[in-house]
Design a protein around this motif. Sequence first.
Motif, PDB file in Angstrom:
ATOM      1  N   VAL A  11       0.976  -1.189   0.077  1.00  0.00           N
ATOM      2  CA  VAL A  11       0.072   0.088  -0.062  1.00  0.00           C
ATOM      3  C   VAL A  11       0.903   1.177  -0.044  1.00  0.00           C
ATOM      4  CG1 VAL A  11      -1.716   1.461   1.187  1.00  0.00           C
ATOM      5  CG2 VAL A  11      -1.920  -1.014   1.052  1.00  0.00           C
ATOM      6  N   ARG A  12       2.117   1.172   0.665  1.00  0.00           N
ATOM      7  CA  ARG A  12       2.824   2.597   0.925  1.00  0.00           C
ATOM      8  C   ARG A  12       3.316   2.764  -0.221  1.00  0.00           C
ATOM      9  NH1 ARG A  12       4.509  -0.033   5.204  1.00  0.00           N
ATOM     10  NH2 ARG A  12       6.518  -0.191   4.181  1.00  0.00           N
ATOM     11  N   HIS A  13       3.854   1.563  -0.997  1.00  0.00           N
ATOM     12  CA  HIS A  13       4.719   1.793  -2.524  1.00  0.00           C
ATOM     13  C   HIS A  13       3.688   2.263  -3.532  1.00  0.00           C
ATOM     14  CE1 HIS A  13       8.267   0.090  -0.386  1.00  0.00           C
ATOM     15  NE2 HIS A  13       8.751   0.670  -1.621  1.00  0.00           N
ATOM     16  N   ALA A  14       2.296   1.875  -3.379  1.00  0.00           N
ATOM     17  CA  ALA A  14       1.550   2.096  -4.484  1.00  0.00           C
ATOM     18  C   ALA A  14       1.184   3.611  -4.093  1.00  0.00           C
ATOM     19  CB  ALA A  14      -0.007   1.520  -4.125  1.00  0.00           C
ATOM     20  N   LEU A  15       0.924   4.190  -2.995  1.00  0.00           N
ATOM     21  CA  LEU A  15       0.803   5.652  -2.841  1.00  0.00           C
ATOM     22  C   LEU A  15       2.082   6.437  -3.270  1.00  0.00           C
ATOM     23  CD1 LEU A  15      -0.478   5.399   1.038  1.00  0.00           C
ATOM     24  CD2 LEU A  15      -1.931   6.085  -1.102  1.00  0.00           C
ATOM     25  N   LEU A  16       3.371   5.865  -3.086  1.00  0.00           N
ATOM     26  CA  LEU A  16       4.235   6.523  -3.792  1.00  0.00           C
ATOM     27  C   LEU A  16       4.073   6.476  -5.284  1.00  0.00           C
ATOM     28  CD1 LEU A  16       7.420   5.201  -1.641  1.00  0.00           C
ATOM     29  CD2 LEU A  16       6.386   7.436  -1.667  1.00  0.00           C
ATOM     30  N   TRP A  17       3.943   5.536  -5.748  1.00  0.00           N
ATOM     31  CA  TRP A  17       3.948   5.471  -7.335  1.00  0.00           C
ATOM     32  C   TRP A  17       2.701   6.479  -7.791  1.00  0.00           C
ATOM     33  CZ3 TRP A  17       0.391   4.537 -11.007  1.00  0.00           C
ATOM     34  CH2 TRP A  17       0.621   4.135 -12.422  1.00  0.00           C
ATOM     35  N   THR A  66       9.117  -0.750  -9.939  1.00  0.00           N
ATOM     36  CA  THR A  66       9.793  -1.992  -9.585  1.00  0.00           C
ATOM     37  C   THR A  66       9.740  -2.831  -8.300  1.00  0.00           C
ATOM     38  OG1 THR A  66      11.195  -1.387 -11.562  1.00  0.00           O
ATOM     39  CG2 THR A  66      11.862  -3.226 -10.262  1.00  0.00           C
ATOM     40  N   THR A  67       9.934  -1.811  -7.408  1.00  0.00           N
ATOM     41  CA  THR A  67       9.951  -2.319  -6.121  1.00  0.00           C
ATOM     42  C   THR A  67       8.474  -2.632  -5.829  1.00  0.00           C
ATOM     43  OG1 THR A  67      11.610  -0.730  -5.341  1.00  0.00           O
ATOM     44  CG2 THR A  67      10.287  -1.822  -3.609  1.00  0.00           C
ATOM     45  N   LEU A  68       7.377  -1.970  -6.192  1.00  0.00           N
ATOM     46  CA  LEU A  68       6.052  -2.582  -5.913  1.00  0.00           C
ATOM     47  C   LEU A  68       5.722  -3.949  -6.580  1.00  0.00           C
ATOM     48  CD1 LEU A  68       3.140  -1.978  -4.891  1.00  0.00           C
ATOM     49  CD2 LEU A  68       2.916  -0.375  -7.048  1.00  0.00           C
ATOM     50  N   LYS A  69       6.136  -4.024  -8.034  1.00  0.00           N
ATOM     51  CA  LYS A  69       6.116  -5.118  -8.694  1.00  0.00           C
ATOM     52  C   LYS A  69       6.721  -6.471  -7.792  1.00  0.00           C
ATOM     53  CE  LYS A  69       5.472  -3.498 -13.332  1.00  0.00           C
ATOM     54  NZ  LYS A  69       5.965  -3.610 -14.613  1.00  0.00           N
ATOM     55  N   GLU A  70       8.029  -5.864  -7.104  1.00  0.00           N
ATOM     56  CA  GLU A  70       8.539  -7.103  -6.527  1.00  0.00           C
ATOM     57  C   GLU A  70       8.080  -7.452  -5.297  1.00  0.00           C
ATOM     58  OE1 GLU A  70      12.582  -6.805  -3.654  1.00  0.00           O
ATOM     59  OE2 GLU A  70      12.803  -5.769  -5.425  1.00  0.00           O
ATOM     60  N   LEU A  71       7.295  -6.516  -4.474  1.00  0.00           N
ATOM     61  CA  LEU A  71       6.486  -6.744  -3.349  1.00  0.00           C
ATOM     62  C   LEU A  71       5.234  -7.548  -3.676  1.00  0.00           C
ATOM     63  CD1 LEU A  71       6.666  -3.229  -1.616  1.00  0.00           C
ATOM     64  CD2 LEU A  71       8.026  -5.174  -0.890  1.00  0.00           C
ATOM     65  N   LEU A  72       4.757  -7.277  -4.791  1.00  0.00           N
ATOM     66  CA  LEU A  72       3.573  -8.149  -5.184  1.00  0.00           C
ATOM     67  C   LEU A  72       3.918  -9.611  -5.418  1.00  0.00           C
ATOM     68  CD1 LEU A  72       1.694  -5.386  -7.173  1.00  0.00           C
ATOM     69  CD2 LEU A  72       0.668  -6.643  -5.316  1.00  0.00           C
ATOM     70  N   ALA A  73       5.271  -9.600  -6.220  1.00  0.00           N
ATOM     71  CA  ALA A  73       5.565 -10.877  -6.564  1.00  0.00           C
ATOM     72  C   ALA A  73       5.985 -11.781  -5.133  1.00  0.00           C
ATOM     73  CB  ALA A  73       7.002 -10.949  -7.337  1.00  0.00           C
ATOM     74  N   GLU A  74       6.355 -11.183  -4.218  1.00  0.00           N
ATOM     75  CA  GLU A  74       6.908 -11.816  -2.842  1.00  0.00           C
ATOM     76  C   GLU A  74       5.475 -12.348  -2.153  1.00  0.00           C
ATOM     77  OE1 GLU A  74       8.928  -9.370  -0.278  1.00  0.00           O
ATOM     78  OE2 GLU A  74      10.666  -8.944  -1.609  1.00  0.00           O
ATOM     79  N   THR A  75       4.306 -11.407  -2.280  1.00  0.00           N
ATOM     80  CA  THR A  75       3.192 -12.042  -1.685  1.00  0.00           C
ATOM     81  C   THR A  75       2.767 -13.011  -2.467  1.00  0.00           C
ATOM     82  OG1 THR A  75       2.804  -9.730  -0.970  1.00  0.00           O
ATOM     83  CG2 THR A  75       0.822 -10.953  -1.290  1.00  0.00           C
ATOM     84  N   ARG A  76       2.552 -12.868  -3.852  1.00  0.00           N
ATOM     85  CA  ARG A  76       2.191 -14.182  -4.634  1.00  0.00           C
ATOM     86  C   ARG A  76       3.057 -15.388  -4.376  1.00  0.00           C
ATOM     87  NH1 ARG A  76       1.849 -10.028  -8.825  1.00  0.00           N
ATOM     88  NH2 ARG A  76       3.785 -11.174  -9.655  1.00  0.00           N
ATOM     89  N   ALA A  77       4.200 -15.256  -4.175  1.00  0.00           N
ATOM     90  CA  ALA A  77       4.995 -16.577  -3.867  1.00  0.00           C
ATOM     91  C   ALA A  77       4.762 -17.052  -2.586  1.00  0.00           C
ATOM     92  CB  ALA A  77       6.638 -16.100  -3.879  1.00  0.00           C
TER      93      ALA A  77
END
Length: 822
Positions: free
Chosen positions: A744-750, A788-799
């Motif tokens: 959520v925080r990185h989504a706000l930053l984006w 990129t960091t947001l995508k990485e966080l989402l990938a971590e959650t999916r994993a």
Amino acid sequence: MPPQPWILLPRVEPSQALRDAVGGHPLVAQLLAQRKIDTPQMAIPFLDIAAYTPAPPTALVGLERAAHTLFDAIRRGEKILVWGDFDVDGQTSTTLLVAALRELAAPENVRYHVPNRFREGHGIRPAKLNELLGDPGFSPNLLLTCDTGIADGEGIGTAKEAGLTVVVTDHHDLPAEFADSEPGAAPPCAESADLAGVHSVRRADAIVNPKFLRGDDPLRTLPGVGVAYKLVQQLYDLAGEPDGAAQFLDLVALGIVADVAEQLHDTRYLLQLGLNKLRNTKRVGLKALMHTARIAPDSVDAQSIGFQIGPRMNALGRLDDATVAVELLTTDDAVRAGQLAARMERLNNERRLLTSQITQTAFDMLERDSALLDFNAIVLANPNWHAGIVGIVASRLVEEYHLPTVLLCSPPGEPARGSARSTPGVDIGAAIAACSELLLQHGGHVGAAGLRLDASQINRFRRELSRQVERHRLDAGPEGLHIDAELSFGELDLGLAEQVGRLAPFGNGNLAPRFMSRALTVVQDRRIGRDGAHRRLLLKVGQERGQEVLWWRSAEAELPNGPVDIAYTLGTNEYRGERKLQLTLEALRRTEDSTGAPVAVAGRPNAARDYIHDLRRESVAVSDLPAFDSAFWYAEGSRLGDVPFSSRLDAVSAAAGRPLVLWSSPPSPELLRWLLDTLDPSEIYLVGRDTAESQLDLVLKEVAGMAKWSMGAGSGEGRPGAAHDGLLPVARLAARIGATEAIVRHALLWLEQKGILQVRTWEGPGIARVNPGDGRVRDDSERTLVQTTLKELLAETRAYRRFFQRAQLNALGLDASVPGAS
């Protein structure tokens, strides 16, 4: 992944003689005794560099021969080519040798070559050596290696065939050809005629490597720059200037820390001297580098080298040409130094971006094919990965999955090459060496390795490495968070931190002591950092004075209800001339009922009464599970159907001891641990449905909608924004969409970078105050990094959700042996 147990190390009572010799706070003597530094004769030199007697340079076998060979070449006016390596140890070794030789000899008689990671790789490549020997402007008579050479038989053979004298200085493990060497004996250097035409390191005229010493020798842990320094010491002694080498100690400190050398004996002594030198360095290049890294030179310590200076220097070798580092460290031109330091800063930013991108791709690969986690080691390959970055990402995957990891760059038509990183309980260097029949090249040690193989062999290598990892497990003692001592919170003060600091510098072989305190109350929880990713807690016991605790990368951690135990390190912080105590938190848990030694982490179910019903692979209807009024149903996300919305927020006020239905898969192991800790369930029904969105566009849409609502003209009951003041509770939003707060925080930053909104401030823990944006899109590079960091966080959650849905119960931190577990 299961939480680590806390293990309080047995208290070792120091002798009275040790207490008297050490003085100061009695904790210092206790910590020394626990580290087996238990006599005054051992402790005093450890604490006081003036009392330490370093080994003479000639104690390194082969060094006296190497020094005389070099000194004779200098007196004859011969030309010397220094061959280095591209990591920080190699950069500093090369700089040290080049600067010293140019001072002792005619400067024009000394040149250097640092291999390019991508065009050459490690070591002496015969083709490149022949190219340099063909330069009509500089025809060397002597080849001197540093931080490399001990495994370069082909390159050394090429040099000898060309008529060069060869001196090898290195610190890496010895290759098989030296397996018969007697520890402590001089390295076997053969006459050229004996091995003419043979590719062998033995053809070198002199070899210096501390690995020829006995295992308990105080010089055995020297890194490459330490070996180079000892050689230079002897050269200056031969030149009648015994104190001449001390000017290079600042370089030695950089190399020791950046190479994660074991900080014991002479290595620790050189680091202590080097840090003092570094704080007063005269090198304009180092001053420029510290300026760009925003480091005050007089406060440089091992931590600032390891986390700020070292990564910037390493970025050169990973992305560009490490020769730049030697120029930076040797130039006297302040303008040029500033330009080079700025270049390193840009490369470091690029390195961060590439690291995020490759990490995201790796998580996506593991999510798509979870069978890759069924082996004893993770092995991944991608044709587009950057060979200079994969080692960093491998470390990240080791942290996430607790498995040794190998990442490979595999361009079409070329051999795959990459890096390996290991867990503490596996000798990855030996495991990879045992797969040598599948490899074109390999090398490394217990914790890390490099390798090259034909891309067609990757799948076979994955299977074989899995077998070899099982055979190369180490007896590393009980796994967990090791704690040196338990302290009363009230006794912590600046004086105690300064006393503990007497054991510094800290690093490999001398870790910073870790302490714990029990039964603390959280008085204040405040987010800090631009994106609120860190926290500063105010903790206290009863009516005692509170202490602030810094908690890095803690945004996702949930604070348990009631008193907490913390594990932390002690340090000091100086700001605007004021020196203060600083506690850095490493772990936190709910205070246990028992007052015994902490051997189990909070949140782990009690096998005597908790029952786990594993229903993840079964078709389960809501009616098959406990009634809503008797159980707590954890269910988050946008695809819940008829399931009541019971989120992490509801757990705070829920009665403990009820059955827990984990209908949804939680987004992180931290949240799972917190739920178990907070609810203390009598039974657990494990369903693990995927009820949340984790695609970038959908998450951004949800966050933007909630942010707009918080700034809008109308709102409904229970929704953020009811006060029309732009306050956005991040935790509530994360629970609503079933995500982590970091997402959520990185989504706000984006959204801020896109000009859609503006994050004004962080109001307390997890509450952002947002304003409408100005519509102006911000800098592309920063926006790309955030995305990129947001995508990485989402990938971590999916994993993690995939892991949660298939992992063994004990891997989730649950006890599979209790009655009723399926």
